[in-house]
Design a protein around this motif. Sequence first.
Motif, mmCIF file in Angstrom:
data_model
loop_
_atom_site.group_PDB
_atom_site.id
_atom_site.type_symbol
_atom_site.label_atom_id
_atom_site.label_comp_id
_atom_site.label_asym_id
_atom_site.label_seq_id
_atom_site.Cartn_x
_atom_site.Cartn_y
_atom_site.Cartn_z
ATOM 1 N N SER A 144 0.863 -1.182 0.000
ATOM 2 C CA SER A 144 0.000 0.000 0.000
ATOM 3 C C SER A 144 0.896 1.227 0.000
ATOM 4 O O SER A 144 1.967 1.231 0.614
ATOM 5 C CB SER A 144 -0.928 0.009 1.223
ATOM 6 N N GLY A 145 0.476 2.237 -0.734
ATOM 7 C CA GLY A 145 1.280 3.447 -0.833
ATOM 8 C C GLY A 145 1.015 4.161 -2.136
ATOM 9 O O GLY A 145 -0.074 4.058 -2.706
ATOM 10 N N ASN A 146 2.027 4.870 -2.630
ATOM 11 C CA ASN A 146 1.832 5.675 -3.847
ATOM 12 C C ASN A 146 2.305 4.978 -5.116
ATOM 13 O O ASN A 146 2.204 5.530 -6.209
ATOM 14 C CB ASN A 146 2.546 7.025 -3.706
ATOM 15 N N GLY A 147 2.826 3.749 -4.984
ATOM 16 C CA GLY A 147 3.226 2.981 -6.169
ATOM 17 C C GLY A 147 4.586 3.341 -6.728
ATOM 18 O O GLY A 147 4.978 2.810 -7.763
ATOM 19 N N LYS A 148 5.324 4.212 -6.067
ATOM 20 C CA LYS A 148 6.625 4.646 -6.589
ATOM 21 C C LYS A 148 7.745 3.992 -5.785
ATOM 22 O O LYS A 148 8.161 4.502 -4.738
ATOM 23 C CB LYS A 148 6.735 6.176 -6.514
ATOM 24 N N LEU A 152 10.988 -1.383 -9.260
ATOM 25 C CA LEU A 152 9.842 -2.293 -9.218
ATOM 26 C C LEU A 152 8.777 -1.874 -10.221
ATOM 27 O O LEU A 152 8.550 -0.686 -10.446
ATOM 28 C CB LEU A 152 9.218 -2.326 -7.816
ATOM 29 N N THR A 153 8.128 -2.867 -10.814
ATOM 30 C CA THR A 153 6.939 -2.623 -11.628
ATOM 31 C C THR A 153 5.732 -2.656 -10.706
ATOM 32 O O THR A 153 5.600 -3.566 -9.881
ATOM 33 C CB THR A 153 6.796 -3.704 -12.721
ATOM 34 N N SER A 154 4.849 -1.671 -10.822
ATOM 35 C CA SER A 154 3.684 -1.559 -9.937
ATOM 36 C C SER A 154 2.387 -1.569 -10.744
ATOM 37 O O SER A 154 2.276 -0.847 -11.731
ATOM 38 C CB SER A 154 3.757 -0.264 -9.108
ATOM 39 N N HIS A 155 1.437 -2.382 -10.307
ATOM 40 C CA HIS A 155 0.107 -2.415 -10.927
ATOM 41 C C HIS A 155 -0.921 -1.986 -9.880
ATOM 42 O O HIS A 155 -1.026 -2.620 -8.821
ATOM 43 C CB HIS A 155 -0.233 -3.817 -11.429
ATOM 44 N N LYS A 156 -1.658 -0.927 -10.164
ATOM 45 C CA LYS A 156 -2.656 -0.430 -9.220
ATOM 46 C C LYS A 156 -3.818 -1.421 -9.124
ATOM 47 O O LYS A 156 -4.371 -1.855 -10.134
ATOM 48 C CB LYS A 156 -3.166 0.943 -9.660
ATOM 49 N N LEU A 157 -4.183 -1.787 -7.902
ATOM 50 C CA LEU A 157 -5.287 -2.729 -7.682
ATOM 51 C C LEU A 157 -6.570 -1.985 -7.333
ATOM 52 O O LEU A 157 -7.540 -2.038 -8.074
ATOM 53 C CB LEU A 157 -4.909 -3.722 -6.583
ATOM 54 N N PHE A 158 -6.581 -1.293 -6.214
ATOM 55 C CA PHE A 158 -7.741 -0.464 -5.879
ATOM 56 C C PHE A 158 -7.355 0.543 -4.810
ATOM 57 O O PHE A 158 -6.314 0.411 -4.155
ATOM 58 C CB PHE A 158 -8.958 -1.285 -5.433
ATOM 59 N N ALA A 159 -8.192 1.550 -4.667
ATOM 60 C CA ALA A 159 -7.906 2.633 -3.723
ATOM 61 C C ALA A 159 -8.094 2.158 -2.289
ATOM 62 O O ALA A 159 -8.898 1.261 -2.007
ATOM 63 C CB ALA A 159 -8.816 3.822 -4.001
ATOM 64 N N ALA A 160 -7.366 2.784 -1.392
ATOM 65 C CA ALA A 160 -7.516 2.498 0.034
ATOM 66 C C ALA A 160 -8.689 3.320 0.567
ATOM 67 O O ALA A 160 -8.515 4.333 1.246
ATOM 68 C CB ALA A 160 -6.232 2.827 0.781
ATOM 69 N N GLU A 161 -9.893 2.865 0.215
ATOM 70 C CA GLU A 161 -11.109 3.554 0.674
ATOM 71 C C GLU A 161 -11.484 3.051 2.061
ATOM 72 O O GLU A 161 -11.096 1.959 2.480
ATOM 73 C CB GLU A 161 -12.250 3.303 -0.310
ATOM 74 N N PHE A 162 -12.274 3.836 2.768
ATOM 75 C CA PHE A 162 -12.664 3.444 4.121
ATOM 76 C C PHE A 162 -14.037 3.997 4.439
ATOM 77 O O PHE A 162 -14.440 5.060 3.955
ATOM 78 C CB PHE A 162 -11.639 3.921 5.150
ATOM 79 N N PHE A 265 -2.971 3.681 -2.346
ATOM 80 C CA PHE A 265 -3.620 2.618 -3.109
ATOM 81 C C PHE A 265 -2.969 1.290 -2.751
ATOM 82 O O PHE A 265 -1.896 1.247 -2.142
ATOM 83 C CB PHE A 265 -3.473 2.860 -4.617
ATOM 84 N N TYR A 266 -3.617 0.213 -3.145
ATOM 85 C CA TYR A 266 -3.019 -1.113 -3.029
ATOM 86 C C TYR A 266 -2.429 -1.473 -4.390
ATOM 87 O O TYR A 266 -3.058 -1.256 -5.431
ATOM 88 C CB TYR A 266 -4.053 -2.144 -2.581
ATOM 89 N N TRP A 267 -1.208 -2.046 -4.357
ATOM 90 C CA TRP A 267 -0.463 -2.316 -5.580
ATOM 91 C C TRP A 267 0.087 -3.730 -5.585
ATOM 92 O O TRP A 267 0.470 -4.265 -4.536
ATOM 93 C CB TRP A 267 0.730 -1.361 -5.707
ATOM 94 N N LEU A 268 0.164 -4.310 -6.774
ATOM 95 C CA LEU A 268 0.910 -5.536 -6.996
ATOM 96 C C LEU A 268 2.274 -5.124 -7.536
ATOM 97 O O LEU A 268 2.347 -4.388 -8.531
ATOM 98 C CB LEU A 268 0.199 -6.437 -8.013
ATOM 99 N N VAL A 269 3.348 -5.569 -6.903
ATOM 100 C CA VAL A 269 4.687 -5.141 -7.317
ATOM 101 C C VAL A 269 5.628 -6.330 -7.444
ATOM 102 O O VAL A 269 5.457 -7.360 -6.782
ATOM 103 C CB VAL A 269 5.290 -4.112 -6.325
ATOM 104 N N TYR A 270 6.626 -6.168 -8.311
ATOM 105 C CA TYR A 270 7.673 -7.169 -8.487
ATOM 106 C C TYR A 270 8.834 -6.493 -9.207
ATOM 107 O O TYR A 270 8.671 -5.429 -9.821
ATOM 108 C CB TYR A 270 7.170 -8.382 -9.283
ATOM 109 N N PRO A 271 10.031 -7.063 -9.162
ATOM 110 C CA PRO A 271 11.187 -6.433 -9.824
ATOM 111 C C PRO A 271 10.976 -6.317 -11.331
ATOM 112 O O PRO A 271 10.490 -7.247 -11.978
ATOM 113 C CB PRO A 271 12.343 -7.390 -9.505
#
Length: 296
Positions: A144-148, A152-162, A265-271
Motif C-alpha cells: 500500500s502506498g503511492n506505487g513509486k 519495481l513494476t507496480s500495478h494499481k489494484l484499488f484505492a484504500a477507501e474506508f 492505493f493497493y499495488w501488486l509489485v515485483y522487480p
Amino acid sequence: MQLPPLSAIRVFEAAARHGNFTKAAEELGMTQAAVSYQIKLLEERIGALLFLRKPRQVVLTEVGVRLSPAISEAFELMRAAIAATRENADGVLTVNTIPTFASNWLVPRLGSFQLSHPQLAVRLQASRELIDFNRHQVDVAIRSGNGKWPGLTSHKLFAAEFSPMLTPALAASVGGIETPRDLLKLPIVDTGDYWWKLWFRSVGIDNPDLKGDPRNRFGDQHLEGKAVLAGMGVGILTPAFYQSEIQQGQLIQPFDMVGADADHFYWLVYPEARRNVPKIRAFRDWMLEQIGRNGN
C-alpha cells in the motif's frame, strides 16, 4: 590449499564413472585429447597419478580410488541442490502481502488461481514490513502506498477507501443508524485511527466526539475487523475487504460515502527485471483479471 580447476574435477568424475576417456569426452562434449589434458592437469596439481592408461581402458590408481567416491558425492550434492533450487524457482510462487489483504481478499480467491495453475504451489507471507526483493526470497508483493518504488513494476489494484462498519445488532442497540451523527452514540473500536477524522470531515463533521478508550490500538485493519465482527464497536474499514461479511449480513455499511487517501492505493509489485518470468506473469494476469471482474 586451493582447489584445482572445477573443469578438471568434472572431467575426472566422468572419466572415473565411465572408466573410459572417450565416453567421458562424449558425455561432456569434449575431445578425448581435452579430457586427457584435464586429467593430466589434475594429476599435476595433486602430485599423483589418478589413472593407469591401458590400450582400451583406463583404470583408477589407488589415489584415484580414494578420491573418486568423494568427488562423485560432491557432484551429486550439487546436482540435488540445483534441482531443488530449480523446482522451487519454477514451481513455487512466494507472495508477500499485508495481513488484511491476505486474509480478507487474497485467500478467499486463491483457489481459482491454483485451479488454473495446478503446477504452481503458493506460499503466502503476511507482514506489514516493506520487503527487499534483493534480500528476501519473494516473487511478488502486495503493498500500500503511492506505487513509486525504484526498480519495481507496480500495478494499481484499488484505492484504500474506508467507511464505517458495524454489526446489525450494534446498530439496532441505538435504534438504527440514519445519519453519520448516529455513529457518535456508539463505541468506536479504535478512536486513534486517522481515517475517522478524514471520513467525518468528508460528511461535514469536524472534530467528532468519538466514544471509546483512546489508548486502544489494533495496529492492523484485519484485527480491527475482528473486533467489529465481535460487536465491540464501530470500525473504519476498507469495503473491498469485507464484501462477503456484508453480503452475509454479518456487517453493515450504513453509508455509501467512502473516504479515500489520494496518495494511498493497493499495488501488486515485483522487480522490473522479472516481469517476464512465467509464474509472475501468470499471477499478475490473474490478479488484474480478478480486480476487473469484481470491481475491486
